[in-house]
Design a protein around this motif. Structure first.
Motif, PDB file in Angstrom:
ATOM      1  N   UNK A 142      -8.173  66.095  44.107  1.00  0.00           N
ATOM      2  CA  UNK A 142      -8.300  64.648  44.019  1.00  0.00           C
ATOM      3  C   UNK A 142      -9.715  64.203  43.696  1.00  0.00           C
ATOM      4  N   UNK A 143     -10.704  64.900  44.252  1.00  0.00           N
ATOM      5  CA  UNK A 143     -12.099  64.557  43.974  1.00  0.00           C
ATOM      6  C   UNK A 143     -12.431  64.789  42.508  1.00  0.00           C
ATOM      7  N   UNK A 191     -11.966  56.845  37.375  1.00  0.00           N
ATOM      8  CA  UNK A 191     -11.823  55.967  38.550  1.00  0.00           C
ATOM      9  C   UNK A 191     -13.198  55.617  39.099  1.00  0.00           C
ATOM     10  N   UNK A 192     -14.109  56.584  39.041  1.00  0.00           N
ATOM     11  CA  UNK A 192     -15.462  56.372  39.531  1.00  0.00           C
ATOM     12  C   UNK A 192     -16.207  55.308  38.726  1.00  0.00           C
ATOM     13  N   UNK A 207     -23.631  62.777  52.781  1.00  0.00           N
ATOM     14  CA  UNK A 207     -23.982  63.222  51.431  1.00  0.00           C
ATOM     15  C   UNK A 207     -22.729  63.299  50.572  1.00  0.00           C
ATOM     16  N   UNK A 208     -22.912  63.098  49.277  1.00  0.00           N
ATOM     17  CA  UNK A 208     -21.793  63.225  48.334  1.00  0.00           C
ATOM     18  C   UNK A 208     -22.309  63.844  47.048  1.00  0.00           C
ATOM     19  N   UNK A 209     -21.613  64.821  46.542  1.00  0.00           N
ATOM     20  CA  UNK A 209     -21.967  65.460  45.284  1.00  0.00           C
ATOM     21  C   UNK A 209     -20.780  65.432  44.354  1.00  0.00           C
ATOM     22  N   UNK A 210     -21.037  65.145  43.084  1.00  0.00           N
ATOM     23  CA  UNK A 210     -19.968  65.128  42.086  1.00  0.00           C
ATOM     24  C   UNK A 210     -19.446  66.540  41.871  1.00  0.00           C
ATOM     25  N   UNK A 211     -18.135  66.698  41.731  1.00  0.00           N
ATOM     26  CA  UNK A 211     -17.569  68.026  41.535  1.00  0.00           C
ATOM     27  C   UNK A 211     -17.679  68.492  40.094  1.00  0.00           C
ATOM     28  N   UNK A 212     -17.627  69.790  39.899  1.00  0.00           N
ATOM     29  CA  UNK A 212     -17.532  70.349  38.542  1.00  0.00           C
ATOM     30  C   UNK A 212     -16.098  70.191  38.065  1.00  0.00           C
TER      31      UNK A 212
END
Length: 335
Positions: free
Chosen positions: A57-58, A74-75, A328-333
């Motif tokens: 989902x991410x 969506x982002x 913290x949040x990091x964008x996924x590959x």
């Protein structure tokens, strides 16, 4: 009305006291898990969560291939550093058309019982599907076909759902991920856990005003600091074309101009404010509400002038800023 309000404040005080008594009075040790006053959001029986589904989902959330043009994820309207909003009064859709309401925050959507500013979606999954089609202009079947042609996605969908990508599976993965966007580990949470130097004196005084003279907690109840109820606050009064708000969903005249009460957790990140984006700053939003809003025949009786001074408005804003999440949040590959 006074007795009903007093009763609600009494409940708030009781809940706040119980929460305070249930948490440690010692600061979190270094390396400890991040804390939250909120429990984990529940997932529906027909869409249970799993680590693999949340990871999928991410990825989908940030993937522009989900849109009609291939240029908007969506982002595109929901950024972590902006409190999962977009900092715009009104945003554009994938087709270039303008939205008529301000982008709501995705923080804490898993705790809601109705979605959109007017509450027209009864489930988060229904809201995700509608936004997927309308906001980013998707043809769900075409997107599912395209994702199945990507080996990394095809394998993940098969592992999570036992099938390739389908519109239903895409929606469920997205909704599962959105339920994890919880505003946690704020300075105020740490203060309530016993770290008395975690917030300023102004924030402490602001909390007292929030629950007392300001009457904010009548609608923004701790620890969620919001609810899925709808109120007319006078914001549509005097507009050439007024937004009917909740009336769109219920067709009840008394719901005209009413909009959902948002959670105030991490609200400091998500300016501008209100469903129309009309308040540029947090202080502007507090000032409007403290002033009782504009006259409207359907305005909630809970909204009346509070007499907060400018200094007190600044203190309430200081308290609200202390509710800012620090995870913290990091964008996924992407595959």
């Amino acid at each position: 009305m006074i007795s009903m309000y007093a009763a609600r404040i009494g409940v708030v005080a009781l809940v706040t006291g119980l929460l305070a008594s249930c948490v440690s009075q010692q600061p979190n040790p270094p390396g400890a898990a991040r804390m939250s006053a909120l429990p984990a959001a529940s997932h529906p029986a027909d869409n249970p969560a799993s680590p693999a589904k949340l990871a999928l989902g991410k990825q989908l959330f940030v993937d522009k291939r989900l849109s009609g043009s291939g240029q908007m994820a969506c982002q595109g309207c929901h950024y972590r550093n902006l409190g999962w909003t977009d900092a715009l009064v009104l945003s554009k859709r994938d087709d270039g058309k303008m939205n008529t309401r301000h982008t709501p925050s995705l923080y804490n959507v898993g705790y809601q019982s109705a979605w959109y500013w007017d509450g027209r979606s009864a489930t988060l999954e229904a809201q995700v599907l509608a936004a997927w089609r309308n906001q980013i202009g998707a043809d769900p079947e075409k997107v599912a076909t395209a994702l199945n042609a990507v080996p990394g996605y095809a394998s993940q969908f098969n592992a999570v759902f036992g099938t390739g990508a389908t519109p239903d599976a895409i929606v469920k993965a997205l909704a599962s991920y959105l339920r994890t966007l919880v505003s946690t580990d704020s300075a105020w949470d740490r203060y309530e856990s016993g770290q008395r130097n975690a917030v300023s004196n102004d924030a402490i005084k602001g909390f007292a005003l929030f629950n007392g003279k300001g009457r904010c907690s009548a609608c923004h109840t701790p620890p969620y600091y919001g609810n899925s109820t709808f109120y007319n606050t006078g914001l549509e009064q005097g507009k050439a074309t007024a937004d009917p708000g909740r009336f769109n969903a219920t067709k009840k005249p008394e719901d005209t101009g009413a909009f959902k009460t948002p959670s105030l957790r991490s609200v400091a990140l998500s300016a501008p404010y209100f469903h129309d984006g009309s308040a540029a700053t947090l202080e502007d939003a507090v000032r409007y509400m403290a002033g009782g809003g504009r006259p409207d025949p359907n305005k909630s009786p809970l909204l009346a002038p509070t007499g907060l001074t400018e200094t007190e408005i600044m203190r309430v804003a200081a308290f609200l800023r202390s509710l800012t999440s620090e995870e913290l949040w990091e964008a996924p590959a992407l595959p």
